[in-house]
Design a protein around this motif. Structure first.
Motif, PDB file in Angstrom:
ATOM      1  N   ARG A  93      10.585  22.897 -21.503  1.00 22.95           N
ATOM      2  CA  ARG A  93      11.903  22.310 -21.246  1.00 22.95           C
ATOM      3  C   ARG A  93      11.817  20.782 -21.160  1.00 22.95           C
ATOM      4  O   ARG A  93      10.757  20.235 -20.826  1.00 22.95           O
ATOM      5  N   PRO A  94      12.929  20.072 -21.430  1.00 28.46           N
ATOM      6  CA  PRO A  94      12.950  18.613 -21.248  1.00 28.46           C
ATOM      7  C   PRO A  94      12.660  18.239 -19.795  1.00 28.46           C
ATOM      8  O   PRO A  94      12.900  19.027 -18.876  1.00 28.46           O
ATOM      9  N   GLU A  95      12.179  17.045 -19.589  1.00 28.86           N
ATOM     10  CA  GLU A  95      11.770  16.597 -18.256  1.00 28.86           C
ATOM     11  C   GLU A  95      12.893  16.709 -17.242  1.00 28.86           C
ATOM     12  O   GLU A  95      12.673  17.119 -16.095  1.00 28.86           O
ATOM     13  N   THR A  99      12.770  18.902 -13.763  1.00 29.19           N
ATOM     14  CA  THR A  99      13.016  18.314 -12.445  1.00 29.19           C
ATOM     15  C   THR A  99      14.096  19.080 -11.700  1.00 29.19           C
ATOM     16  O   THR A  99      13.972  19.366 -10.502  1.00 29.19           O
ATOM     17  N   SER A 100      15.153  19.454 -12.405  1.00 29.03           N
ATOM     18  CA  SER A 100      16.242  20.223 -11.790  1.00 29.03           C
ATOM     19  C   SER A 100      15.751  21.582 -11.300  1.00 29.03           C
ATOM     20  O   SER A 100      16.126  22.042 -10.213  1.00 29.03           O
ATOM     21  N   LEU A 101      14.896  22.222 -12.088  1.00 24.59           N
ATOM     22  CA  LEU A 101      14.378  23.540 -11.727  1.00 24.59           C
ATOM     23  C   LEU A 101      13.395  23.484 -10.558  1.00 24.59           C
ATOM     24  O   LEU A 101      13.122  24.503  -9.932  1.00 24.59           O
TER      25      LEU A 101
END
Length: 268
Positions: A93-95, A99-101
């Motif tokens: 996934r994109p950075e 971070t959100s996860l």
């Protein structure tokens, strides 16, 4: 048997070191770039330290880790029981999504080599687990709220459902954290443990106030899952007492550094 690295930046766990291809550690306060109450090896970016010092300390830590490929995976903990699996789908996934996860997560699990899953503590209990059969690792942040909510049990159950982990195959280390003697709590905290079904005669005593043994409360969850007593290593280091070597929020205040405890499958 636990031992310090030669530069005293890390505490390493003898039980884990007896297995090839696995690295498990907790950082100390020594040998980093931070100053003041963050001095000096603080790798946590959520406790008020400067981003420059945190990034420098993280790079230093990465340089100290074994293997050819290595990356720190560090969640933003909130004293709950959310467990995140760090698999190839997550890593692709994109950075910003990654971070959100990692927001609101207090335990990480992975079977991907080179990914050092980490949790931050400063009196709370770090628990690191290794399923030797399926080669899966977990890093768990067990503060008193997480302990009451049985985050160790939840993490092991997720490992079981996802990878087939069984208690007899798990090696576990309980890192530096506040001891029974130093962890003084009010009646409301005692009542939370009691209502959650813990054996209070076994994990608590009363002096002027109640004292609770977080090490034993988390060890009991490991045992209940079927982890063998001989496969559990407790550091025995009290952060409140040994605050010159390890961060302690109770001694230094919330605006202070954090221990980073990590575990990884080494890349080749």
């Amino acid at each position: 048997m636990i031992q310090y690295s030669n530069d005293k930046r890390m505490l390493e766990y003898g039980l884990m070191k007896s297995y090839p291809g696995i690295f498990c550690f907790s950082t100390t306060r020594h040998g980093g770039y931070s100053t003041g109450k963050y001095a000096s090896f603080n790798c946590n970016s959520y406790c008020g330290d400067t981003q420059e010092n945190v990034l420098a300390n993280r790079q230093l830590l990465c340089d100290l880790l074994p293997g050819t490929e290595k990356e720190l995976i560090i969640p933003h903990q909130v004293h709950r029981t959310e467990v995140r699996i760090i698999d190839h789908e997550f890593l692709d996934r994109p950075e910003a999504e990654r971070t959100s996860l990692l927001e609101g997560v207090d335990a990480l699990v992975t079977d991907v080599s080179g990914k050092c899953i980490c949790i931050s503590t400063a009196d709370c209990v770090p628990v690191m687990c290794f399923d030797v059969k399926h080669r899966v690792v977990a890093a768990i942040h067990a503060g008193w709220r997480g302990t009451v909510a049985r985050i160790v049990t939840r993490t092991l159950e997720i490992m079981s459902c996802t990878y087939g982990t069984q208690g007899k195959d798990v090696i576990a280390c309980i890192g530096p954290s506040i001891s029974l003697e130093a962890f003084e709590v009010g009646d409301e905290v005692y009542d939370c443990f009691k209502q959650s079904g813990f054996d209070m005669e076994h994990i608590a005593f009363r002096s002027d106030k109640w004292h609770i043994d977080l090490w034993e409360a988390n060890r009991s969850q490991l045992l209940d899952f079927g982890v063998l007593p001989s496969n559990i290593e407790i550091s025995g280091i009290c952060t409140w007492k040994e605050n010159s070597d390890f961060f302690s929020a109770r001694r230094l205040g919330i605006a202070s550094g954090r221990i980073l405890s990590g575990i990884m499958l080494e890349s080749v």
